[in-house]
Design an enzyme around this catalytic site. Structure first.
Site, mmCIF file in Angstrom:
data_model
loop_
_atom_site.group_PDB
_atom_site.id
_atom_site.type_symbol
_atom_site.label_atom_id
_atom_site.label_comp_id
_atom_site.label_asym_id
_atom_site.label_seq_id
_atom_site.Cartn_x
_atom_site.Cartn_y
_atom_site.Cartn_z
ATOM 1 N N ASP A 40 7.773 16.559 11.214
ATOM 2 C CA ASP A 40 7.605 16.166 9.248
ATOM 3 C C ASP A 40 5.715 16.494 9.166
ATOM 4 O O ASP A 40 5.135 15.067 8.284
ATOM 5 C CB ASP A 40 7.757 15.003 8.964
ATOM 6 C CG ASP A 40 8.111 15.350 7.374
ATOM 7 O OD1 ASP A 40 8.027 16.453 6.578
ATOM 8 O OD2 ASP A 40 8.026 14.057 6.655
ATOM 9 N N VAL B 276 11.917 4.139 -0.852
ATOM 10 C CA VAL B 276 12.975 4.376 -1.110
ATOM 11 C C VAL B 276 13.449 2.835 -0.221
ATOM 12 O O VAL B 276 14.012 2.085 -1.175
ATOM 13 C CB VAL B 276 14.194 5.663 -1.204
ATOM 14 C CG1 VAL B 276 15.364 5.157 -0.796
ATOM 15 C CG2 VAL B 276 13.728 7.015 -1.521
ATOM 16 N N ILE C 296 0.494 -1.411 -0.072
ATOM 17 C CA ILE C 296 0.091 -0.109 0.256
ATOM 18 C C ILE C 296 0.379 1.188 -0.129
ATOM 19 O O ILE C 296 0.605 2.327 0.128
ATOM 20 C CB ILE C 296 -0.512 -0.196 1.240
ATOM 21 C CG1 ILE C 296 -0.429 -0.392 2.687
ATOM 22 C CG2 ILE C 296 -1.852 -0.649 1.574
ATOM 23 C CD1 ILE C 296 -1.162 0.029 3.809
#
Lengths: 340, 591
Positions: free
Chosen positions: B146, B32, B28
């Protein structure tokens, strides 16, 4: 003058005292009613949080060193730390984390430019036994582990742990199936073996035989990828430290060790290869290579040279290139010695 | 539906620690160095879980960072934070087993079904939950670092969770035992760039890698609010720095990019409360931004509805996560972009040269600010905020006070702290870097707003105009040229790759090479000037510089290696003749 409006502004000493009382209560908790217990535990949580905010400050204010000193002094005046460690499993998750942070901070608090935490721990060194065995308890491992790592900032405490029977257990702890716990144990292990240089050097010299036997067989030759990777990195850190030069000399004179490192050099993992190289280079650079080391290197010369020809780091690394060139030169120049 | 309760229970329930207990249903998300699977946990009544499998060998991350992330995650417990059931190693991969959030990330939801953004009522529901999570995190001394729609996950019952602590850092911890692993050394984490993703990044983060406090999360939160409102992060229609550009070309097709530009013309209407709330978050001065706790009391969140509201208004009729992933990977066939930013492709995110953004409250957008000399005072102020991450610094100091710690370590600690300051200053007073961004600005024909270019380096800006001229070309050409412009070391392989898309490669290349050369010369002069003025360590000039040098060196290395390889091959032959066939490692060791 907040005090005018709040009936009783609690001093840091008050907070510690009350915490201690509540901890003592929690320690012998079984004989109290359920409701009262919950209240008390809630209050305990609040107190521990308050200690944290005195020590670390909060969004409104910076910590005040005078208050920190008072708190620290009162905390270690009596056996609060022991109580806290003992009661930790009874606290809820958030309070456990607060307590861990409080304990961490206290290790670094100076009172009259002395680290009184160190003195306390020296007198109560058995607490380390409790903290270390925390790794065997999934629920407590990370809390006790974090406290332990703070305590071994003190050299005397680190020495105790290094020389204790616990040291052997770390070889298993760092391979526990729970990744977070294993990783925490690995961090502690590394800290123990790198932080206090002179103590580490002494420990490694005294315990060379069993330690490196375990290290080689359980870690460097582990079937677990990450164990090998961490172990070879840590080995490099240890051997390359100048304070461990005697140990290093001994290590690089053993053909068994060379064999292990050469096998690590052949791993498919680049990370492991690179770290292994940093240890392998010590074998090659040793100016007093024993004959059997020389003969192994000579026998594998072409393979090694071929390996190094295509060997490079991801990022440019001048030191690495220089080391590699040196190793290649050493190996290329080797003459088989006469065995005597 | 029971996912949330299940989730809270999960702390007590030990999930199995072997891969055979899980049956993988499908991918899903792909990044990287990690893949996210949907899977069944067989011994747990085949309950559905998400497994993030991180390739530890591929991500060259420092192991201490991986460890820290794992520990951080497993000690968090909050209804609006996604934490792991457990994590364990499967050969070289770390499997992190997490609750499966069936509706996926908000970013993927928006991309697939709400390209013009969500309604304000929906935004309020989501953001309130995120603020709860943030407030909890910050109280614990953790930064998320983030925050963006890609990291906000939604379950089928409408519960909202903040995910991906790949970049989170603990203020308490970084000052603590790991003296020599201060944040600066942790600047590259495994999945994402340590400081987050450019669009969402706060000005002070862009200026300094280290001066990062809670308020930077608040900035990103504000950007996320805009992202949810507009359907994309602000500025995504502007060709900014290289990193941003890459990001755009990856996330949106270039044709989209044109379309977005037009979309911007017909602006959506937003309530005053919403605008005000976002404006508070996007204050240039971090100290003026409210804390998460304070924001929760903002009027915008007053009448915020419950999770049912999300189920009705957002989740209904939504394609499943799997469907969206398949669709997205089909669209991105050539790229490596993932469906939600769960698994972030942080590699492109490393260069950053935008100075920051001024929030334009009327337009409800951000206007870019590029670093120029005249901007410095305010930059300096922001940078000082680095020092304001008081807990860390304070702890750092007291950490050093431990007499039992060896001098060596202490030294390193201090160096680190100094390094922080030095690099911060450097960054600001580095005319070459600001020049570069200026170049960009010029090229992108963005108004360099409000800041009179100090003109301290007229030559340089002249150079830049040339730069811009070279770039007259097709839209997509332009992008590659800008890459060049920004990174004078045009030999960057990635930009080379892009040039290939171009039309007149040869002349372009020639121009670029010329440009590179002259830029290099300029830079040399600037460096000399800096040295002359007795200024900063030139070594730390800028990352771009280092990149360029690195690439040059690597090229030379390659040549050298090829030569050496050849020589060694020869030597090998020779050796083979001398020794009669090389014995294998094992056999040789037998004797």
């Amino acid at each position: 003058m907040k005090g005018l409006f709040k009936p009783k502004p609690r001093t840091p000493v008050d907070v510690v005292r009350q915490t201690r009382d509540l901890l003592m209560f929690a320690d012998r908790m079984s004989d109290t009613r359920e409701g009262k217990r919950e209240d008390k535990m809630l209050e305990l949580s609040k107190n521990i949080r308050e200690m944290k905010s005195i020590l670390y400050g909060n969004s409104e204010s910076e910590p005040v060193s005078e208050a920190c000193a008072q708190l620290t002094q009162e905390f270690f005046r009596e056996n609060t730390l022991r109580l806290l460690i003992r009661c930790l499993p009874k606290l809820n998750l958030e309070t456990r984390k607060d307590a861990t942070q409080v304990v961490a901070n206290l290790q670094r608090q100076q009172v009259h430019s002395k680290l009184i935490a160190s003195d306390y721990l020296e007198a109560n060194i058995d607490l380390m036994d409790t903290l270390i065995s925390g790794y065997e308890n999934t629920e407590m491992a990370l809390h006790y582990g974090a406290m332990l790592r703070e305590c071994i900032r003190h050299q005397s405490v680190a020495r105790y742990v290094l020389e204790s029977a616990h040291m052997k257990k770390f070889f298993d702890y760092i391979q526990l199936p729970n990744f977070d716990i294993a990783a925490d144990a690995a961090a502690t292990f590394k800290e123990l073996l790198t932080r206090h240089k002179s103590t580490v050097a002494e420990f490694l010299s005294k315990n060379y035989d069993w330690f490196f036997e375990e290290y080689n067989s359980k870690l460097l030759e582990s079937t677990n990828y990450i164990t090998r990777r961490q172990a070879v990195k840590l080995l490099g850190d240890m051997l390359l430290d100048r304070s461990n030069s005697a140990v290093m000399t001994r290590y690089v004179s053993s053909r068994d060790n060379l064999r292990i490192l050469m096998n690590l050099l052949r791993e498919s993992s680049k990370s492991i290869q690179i770290e292994a190289f940093h240890v392998f280079k010590l074998f090659a650079a040793n100016q007093n290579k024993p004959a059997d080391i020389v003969s192994i290197l000579v026998a594998n010369r072409s393979k090694l040279l071929r390996l190094f020809a295509n060997f490079k780091t991801d990022k440019e690394d001048e030191q690495f290139e220089a080391d590699k060139a040196q190793v290649v030169k050493e190996i290329a120049a080797l003459e088989p010695k006469e065995r005597t | 539906m029971a996912a949330q309760e299940e989730d809270r229970e999960a702390r007590k329930v030990q999930y199995p620690l072997d891969p055979s207990s899980y049956q993988i249903l499908g991918e899903i998300g792909v990044g990287v160095s990690a893949i996210v699977y949907k899977a069944l946990c067989l011994p747990m009544n085949s309950s559905v879980v998400a497994i993030k499998a991180i390739d530890l060998d591929q991500s060259r991350a420092d192991f201490d960072n991986v460890r820290r992330e794992a520990t951080t995650m497993s000690l968090l417990s909050h209804p609006n934070i996604l934490n792991a059931h457990c994590s364990f190693l499967v050969d070289r991969r770390l499997w992190v087993v997490m609750p499966f959030m069936s509706a996926g990330s908000l970013q993927s939801i928006i991309t697939s079904s709400f390209s013009d953004g969500l309604t304000e009522s929906c935004i309020a529901v989501v953001l309130k939950d995120i603020l709860n999570a943030l407030s909890y995190l910050h109280d614990q001394g953790h930064l998320h670092r983030d925050i963006k729609a890609g990291n906000i996950l939604i379950d089928s019952n409408g519960s909202v969770k903040l995910a991906d602590f790949g970049v989170s850092a603990s203020i308490y911890e970084s000052n603590a035992a790991r003296g020599w692993y201060t944040m600066s050394s942790a600047s590259s984490l495994m999945l994402t760039d340590f400081t987050g993703t450019p669009y969402w990044m706060a000005p002070e983060v862009i200026h300094s890698h280290n001066g990062y406090g809670f308020k930077a999360d608040i900035w990103s939160f504000g950007i996320t609010a805009l992202e949810l409102a507009h359907g994309r992060p602000p500025l995504s229609h502007l060709p900014l720095s290289k990193s941003l550009l890459l990001k755009i070309t990856k996330r949106f097709r270039f044709s989209d990019y044109e379309k977005h530009k037009k979309d911007k013309q017909k602006k959506k209407k937003f309530s005053k409360a919403f605008k005000d709330m976002v404006a508070l978050c996007l204050d240039q001065d971090p100290t003026k931004r409210p804390t998460a706790g304070k924001l929760l009391k903002h009027p915008f969140f007053k009448n915020s509805k419950g999770s049912d509201f999300l189920v009705k208004n957002v989740l209904q009729g939504l394609p499943s996560v799997e469907e969206r992933f398949i669709l997205q990977s089909m669209i991105n066939k050539n790229g490596h972009d993932d469906e939600d930013d769960d698994v972030e492709d942080g590699q492109n995110v490393k260069h950053r040269r935008i100075s920051g953004w001024n929030f334009n409250e009327d337009g409800f957008e951000l206007d870019p600010v590029f670093p120029t000399e005249s901007k410095e005072p305010s930059n300096a102020k922001q940078v000082r905020f680095g020092g304001e991450t008081f807990i860390r610094n304070k702890g750092g100091e007291s950490g050093e006070s431990s007499p039992s710690s060896t001098g060596h370590i202490r030294e390193e600690n201090q160096v680190d702290i100094h390094g922080e300051n030095a690099s911060v200053q450097n960054r600001d007073s580095n005319p070459s870097s600001s020049g570069k961004v200026g170049a960009h600005c010029e090229a992108a024909s963005v108004q360099d707003r409000g800041s009179e270019p100090s003109g301290s380096n007229p030559k340089l800006s002249g150079q830049i105009e040339e730069d811009a001229k070279v770039q007259v070309g097709t839209q997509c050409e332009c992008s590659s040229v800008q890459d060049r412009g920004v990174e004078p070391g045009g030999s960057n392989p990635s930009s080379l790759g892009q040039v290939e898309v171009g039309i007149d490669r040869e002349s372009m290349l020639r121009n670029l090479l010329l440009l590179t050369k002259s830029l290099d010369e300029q830079k040399k002069k600037v460096v000399d000037l800096i040295v002359l003025l007795g200024g900063e360590e030139v070594a730390e000039l800028s990352r771009d510089d280092q990149m360029v040098q690195l690439i040059e060196k690597l090229k030379m290395d390659l040549e050298f290696e090829k030569k050496k390889n050849f020589e060694l091959e020869m030597e090998l032959e020779f050796l083979r003749l001398q020794i009669h066939g090389p014995p294998s490692l094992e056999t040789s060791l037998q004797n």
